[in-house]
Each structure stands twice: as C-alpha cells, then as structure tokens.
Design a protein around this motif. Sequence first.
Motif, PDB file in Angstrom:
ATOM      1  N   VAL A  29      55.370  24.237  -9.322  1.00  0.00           N
ATOM      2  CA  VAL A  29      54.851  23.000  -9.799  1.00  0.00           C
ATOM      3  C   VAL A  29      53.636  23.401 -10.747  1.00  0.00           C
ATOM      4  O   VAL A  29      53.714  23.039 -12.080  1.00  0.00           O
ATOM      5  CB  VAL A  29      54.388  21.900  -8.879  1.00  0.00           C
ATOM      6  N   ASN A  30      52.576  24.162 -10.258  1.00  0.00           N
ATOM      7  CA  ASN A  30      51.521  24.474 -11.207  1.00  0.00           C
ATOM      8  C   ASN A  30      51.652  25.585 -12.424  1.00  0.00           C
ATOM      9  O   ASN A  30      51.253  25.325 -13.264  1.00  0.00           O
ATOM     10  CB  ASN A  30      50.479  24.650 -10.280  1.00  0.00           C
TER      11      ASN A  30
ATOM     12  N   ARG B  93      45.350  17.927 -20.619  1.00  0.00           N
ATOM     13  CA  ARG B  93      44.572  17.951 -18.940  1.00  0.00           C
ATOM     14  C   ARG B  93      45.362  19.189 -18.503  1.00  0.00           C
ATOM     15  O   ARG B  93      44.755  19.599 -17.603  1.00  0.00           O
ATOM     16  CB  ARG B  93      45.109  16.539 -18.633  1.00  0.00           C
ATOM     17  N   VAL B  94      46.485  19.234 -18.632  1.00  0.00           N
ATOM     18  CA  VAL B  94      47.211  20.328 -17.837  1.00  0.00           C
ATOM     19  C   VAL B  94      46.780  21.647 -18.047  1.00  0.00           C
ATOM     20  O   VAL B  94      46.823  22.561 -16.932  1.00  0.00           O
ATOM     21  CB  VAL B  94      48.798  20.017 -17.722  1.00  0.00           C
TER      22      VAL B  94
ATOM     23  N   ASN C  10      44.333  22.120  -5.544  1.00  0.00           N
ATOM     24  CA  ASN C  10      45.178  23.075  -6.084  1.00  0.00           C
ATOM     25  C   ASN C  10      44.816  24.472  -5.956  1.00  0.00           C
ATOM     26  O   ASN C  10      44.369  25.030  -6.834  1.00  0.00           O
ATOM     27  CB  ASN C  10      45.510  22.919  -7.646  1.00  0.00           C
TER      28      ASN C  10
ATOM     29  N   VAL D  21      48.898  13.133 -11.359  1.00  0.00           N
ATOM     30  CA  VAL D  21      48.066  12.024 -11.832  1.00  0.00           C
ATOM     31  C   VAL D  21      47.494  12.249 -13.060  1.00  0.00           C
ATOM     32  O   VAL D  21      46.642  13.172 -12.981  1.00  0.00           O
ATOM     33  CB  VAL D  21      47.307  11.579 -10.442  1.00  0.00           C
TER      34      VAL D  21
ATOM     35  N   ASP E 222      51.013  17.456  -3.969  1.00  0.00           N
ATOM     36  CA  ASP E 222      51.670  17.552  -4.792  1.00  0.00           C
ATOM     37  C   ASP E 222      51.918  16.034  -5.314  1.00  0.00           C
ATOM     38  O   ASP E 222      52.666  15.505  -4.896  1.00  0.00           O
ATOM     39  CB  ASP E 222      53.058  18.342  -4.737  1.00  0.00           C
ATOM     40  N   ARG E 223      51.543  15.787  -6.474  1.00  0.00           N
ATOM     41  CA  ARG E 223      51.743  14.525  -7.306  1.00  0.00           C
ATOM     42  C   ARG E 223      51.049  14.669  -8.432  1.00  0.00           C
ATOM     43  O   ARG E 223      49.991  15.054  -8.651  1.00  0.00           O
ATOM     44  CB  ARG E 223      51.250  13.259  -6.511  1.00  0.00           C
TER      45      ARG E 223
ATOM     46  N   LYS F 168      42.585  29.205 -14.275  1.00  0.00           N
ATOM     47  CA  LYS F 168      43.974  29.282 -14.026  1.00  0.00           C
ATOM     48  C   LYS F 168      44.561  30.696 -14.418  1.00  0.00           C
ATOM     49  O   LYS F 168      45.639  31.171 -14.000  1.00  0.00           O
ATOM     50  CB  LYS F 168      44.954  28.304 -15.019  1.00  0.00           C
TER      51      LYS F 168
ATOM     52  N   ARG G   1      47.713  30.749 -10.357  1.00  0.00           N
ATOM     53  CA  ARG G   1      49.342  30.463 -10.678  1.00  0.00           C
ATOM     54  C   ARG G   1      49.913  31.343 -11.564  1.00  0.00           C
ATOM     55  O   ARG G   1      51.235  31.295 -11.789  1.00  0.00           O
ATOM     56  CB  ARG G   1      49.287  28.969 -11.171  1.00  0.00           C
TER      57      ARG G   1
ATOM     58  N   LYS H  96      54.613  25.654  -3.891  1.00  0.00           N
ATOM     59  CA  LYS H  96      54.059  24.594  -4.804  1.00  0.00           C
ATOM     60  C   LYS H  96      53.445  25.212  -5.785  1.00  0.00           C
ATOM     61  O   LYS H  96      53.549  24.599  -7.102  1.00  0.00           O
ATOM     62  CB  LYS H  96      53.164  23.559  -3.940  1.00  0.00           C
TER      63      LYS H  96
HETATM   64  O1  LIG Z   1      45.063  21.825 -13.499  1.00  0.00           O
HETATM   65  P1  LIG Z   1      44.549  21.482 -11.804  1.00  0.00           P
HETATM   66  O2  LIG Z   1      43.038  21.274 -11.814  1.00  0.00           O
HETATM   67  O3  LIG Z   1      44.874  22.407 -11.155  1.00  0.00           O
HETATM   68  O4  LIG Z   1      45.294  20.042 -11.695  1.00  0.00           O
HETATM   69  C1  LIG Z   1      46.150  19.602 -12.208  1.00  0.00           C
HETATM   70  C2  LIG Z   1      47.501  19.935 -11.633  1.00  0.00           C
HETATM   71  O5  LIG Z   1      47.690  18.964 -10.696  1.00  0.00           O
HETATM   72  C3  LIG Z   1      49.191  18.595 -10.918  1.00  0.00           C
HETATM   73  O6  LIG Z   1      49.283  17.720 -11.895  1.00  0.00           O
HETATM   74  C4  LIG Z   1      49.949  18.341  -9.641  1.00  0.00           C
HETATM   75  O7  LIG Z   1      49.691  19.394  -8.743  1.00  0.00           O
HETATM   76  C5  LIG Z   1      49.842  20.013 -11.761  1.00  0.00           C
HETATM   77  O8  LIG Z   1      50.791  19.489 -12.157  1.00  0.00           O
HETATM   78  C6  LIG Z   1      48.543  20.180 -12.585  1.00  0.00           C
HETATM   79  O9  LIG Z   1      48.782  21.186 -13.166  1.00  0.00           O
END
Ligand SMILES: O=P(O)(O)OC[C@H]1O[C@](O)(CO)[C@@H](O)[C@@H]1O
Length: 380
Positions: A213-214, A289-290, A122, A160, A157-158, A297, A303, A209
Amino acid sequence: MKAVHFGAGNIGRGFVGTLLHEGGYDLVFSDVAAPLVDALSAAESYTVHEVGEGGQDRVVSNFSAVNSAEDPAAVAEEISSADVVTTAVGPTILKFIAPHIVAGLRLRPDQSAPLQVMACENALGATDTLRGHMQELAGDQWPVLAARAVFANTAVDRIVPGQPEGAGVDVTVEPFYEWAIESGPFAGERPNIPGAHFVEDLGPFIERKLFTVNTGHATAAYLGAAAGRQKIAEALADDEVFAGVSATLEETSALLVAKHGFEVEDMAAYRRTILERFRNPELPDTVQRVGRQPLRKLSRHERLIGPAVEAAERGLSVDGLLSTVEAALAFSSDEDEQTQQMQKMLRELDAAAFTTEVTGLQPGDPLFDRVQQIVAARQS
Ligand SMILES: O=P(O)(O)OC[C@H]1O[C@](O)(CO)[C@@H](O)[C@@H]1O
Ligand SMILES: NC(=O)C1=CN([C@@H]2O[C@H](COP(=O)(O)OP(=O)(O)OC[C@H]3O[C@@H](n4cnc5c(N)ncnc54)[C@H](O)[C@@H]3O)[C@@H](O)[C@H]2O)C=CC1
C-alpha cells in the motif's frame, strides 16, 4: 470504557477514533492544534463520509478534546483512568507523546487493569518506538510503570486524504479499512475494536501493508508528480505511471513471497485491490499529500530503500523501486518542509554523502553504487 487518542487529524478522526467509538469507548482526543481542539470541543458529533463503492456515513459521538500543549496535566489525568491509548501523529512525533503517557502511568492506580497502548503509524514497530521513548524518560521508575501497561504493535490501513476546505471536523475517507494488532501482549484481555483483527506475528502483515500500500502509493505520487498529475486517481489513469507502479509492486510482492511465504496469487489479488483503491475517483487525494516527507520515505527501513535492499540481497529485481527513488528526488512541494530540505541537501551534499545521510546505505552495501549514481544524475 475510555480511550485517549493522540492526533485528531485525518486518520485519528477518520479511522482510529471511528472504530474506538464503535467499540463502545468514550473518546478523548488529544492534539496540539488549538483550532482543531476547539472545534472538536464545540462539536457533539462528527460524520465520517465513506466515498466510493459500498461507502456509508458513520457518526462519531461521545468524545471530548484536550490540548496537550496547553493542559498536559489534564491529559495525564485522562490517561490515568483510561483503558486504551492510541496515537496517529506521525512516527517522528512519538517522542513528544511519550511524556504524557509516562505522566498518566505515574498517576494510575496499581490495581487498575493495564493500559493498552497502540501506536497507529505507518512504520515498522511504532509502538515499540513509543515504548522506547517512555522507558528512556522513566529511568529507574520504568519497571513499576511498565507493569501498568501493555504495548502492542499495529498495522493500520485506510486512505484518509487531506480534507476539503469548510469540512469542519467531518472526514471523507475510503470505505476500505484494515487494522491488524499483535495479540500476544494482551494475555486474553483484548481491546474491543470491531473490524480489527488480532495476529500472533504482525511482522508479515505490516511489511505486506507498508511494502504494497505505502510503496505503491508513494510510487504513484512520485511518478505522478513527475508526469505533471495532481490527483492520485489521475496519476493512476496515466498508462506510464500505472505501468511504473505495477512494476514496483511486482518487485515488492516477489520479496514478500520469498521472505514471508505469501502465495503469488494472493499477492496479485492484494495488488489489484490496492490499485483499485488508489483509483477511487471520489477520493480527493493528491500527489502532494501522498508524497509528503520524502526524507522519511527514502530512509533505510522505509517503503522504498527497505524492500529494495532486501530484494537486492536475494538477487531479485529492483529496477522499479529505484525508478521510484529517482522520481522521489525530483519531487517538489511548496508546503512540505522535508521536500524543501531534500532539495537543499541535493544542492549542498555530494552524491555519496547524500546517499549515506538520506538512505542510510553505506559504501559497499549492494545498492549503494546504483543509488549514488541516481543521486549524481539528479544533481548534474
Ligand atoms: O505518508 P504517510 O505519512 O506515511 O501516510 C500517508 C499514507 O497513508 C495511506 O494513506 C494509507 O496507509 C497511504 O496510502 C499513504 O501513503
Ligand atoms: N492519512 C492516512 O491515510 C493514513 C495515515 N497513517 C499514519 O497516521 C499518522 C497521522 O497521519 P494523518 O492523520 O494523515 O496526519 P494529520 O496531519 O492529518 O494528523 C496528525 C495530527 O497529529 C497532531 N499532532 C502533531 N503533533 C502532536 C503532538 N505532539 N501531540 C498531539 N497531536 C499532535 C497534528 O496536529 C494533527 O492533527 C501518520 O503516521 C501516518 O503515516 C496511517 C494510515 C493511513
């Protein structure tokens, strides 16, 4: 065909490895976590459980595993005869992967087709970052080694999530996935990855993305944690958190429309799809986790600050993004080293020094004063 994949964690097994297997590659997972390498070596197959609407089970087989910390020579040997190398280790770990690929390229016969290298992290330009580390290591040898490989940036993008106790090497994932790969570097000989799509210019895709998403996921995590929620789906069920995530994503969408010319309606539909994915009640995903690694970040091109600076430069609203920054500063985690480091820095640095060091913003930058005020308020 053979693919060597570094990082047999969540996205490695649950996405990159799955698609490479379905593309017909024999997989070699390389990781430094000995129990994981041992478990993969002992398994003949693992199952990827897609949970939520339209999900199905997929079985991955024909793989082996090598511990790159214990047996780097074996990893180099595998790379010397591989077709593809991928990574999903985290952007800050790429510098540790570079020596293995350089060693593999040294062993690779000149007449072999170029090794196709793709970092699936990412981050903007992760493959370029990996190649930069390799070039630095190779020194004068770089032109010879570089001719034995091609390097393509990608956007993966998924979702997990962290895996439940006792799951072994099986992985639970969402059904959705998207893998966009730069087409230019391949000169017609593309890797065979079913479901991946090749694009001439990855820039707009990866920004769309990362900044949707992030950004959205991180916002759900930080606002959700501040509201006392543990699961991402629960965070999104909280009206205030949902409103905060929506407001932040409307800002990044406005930027993406202005910068890349995406259609307003297409961005609205993209946001709706993503918010539905976050709300998947069957996905055991957590704010912990997120929200992990908040220093990464909050960094300049990531992001939150990344889109906020560009939006501010265009005179667009950034109130939602800055509310997310404020919530990120309040994030706490017993497990995450960076979160603890951030809290320590908040205690030890003054607001200006923290702002510069963490966000990369400098005095005089359009957002510096506002972010510094948010930091100072957090410290008071
Ligand atoms: O937090 P990192 O390390 O960028 O990776 C987790 C990220 O990966 C995802 O699950 C998918 O891109 C995001 O939603 C999440 O923010
Ligand atoms: N989990 C997700 O939903 C998504 C993650 N990503 C990205 O994928 C990357 C990995 O994320 P996850 O799979 O979630 O993390 P993870 O922690 O589950 O997996 C990372 C793996 O890399 C291994 N690793 C660490 N150092 C290594 C080294 N030097 N050599 C080889 N392996 C090493 C770890 O042991 C671990 O197994 C990150 O960049 C993340 O941003 C991208 C899209 C989605």
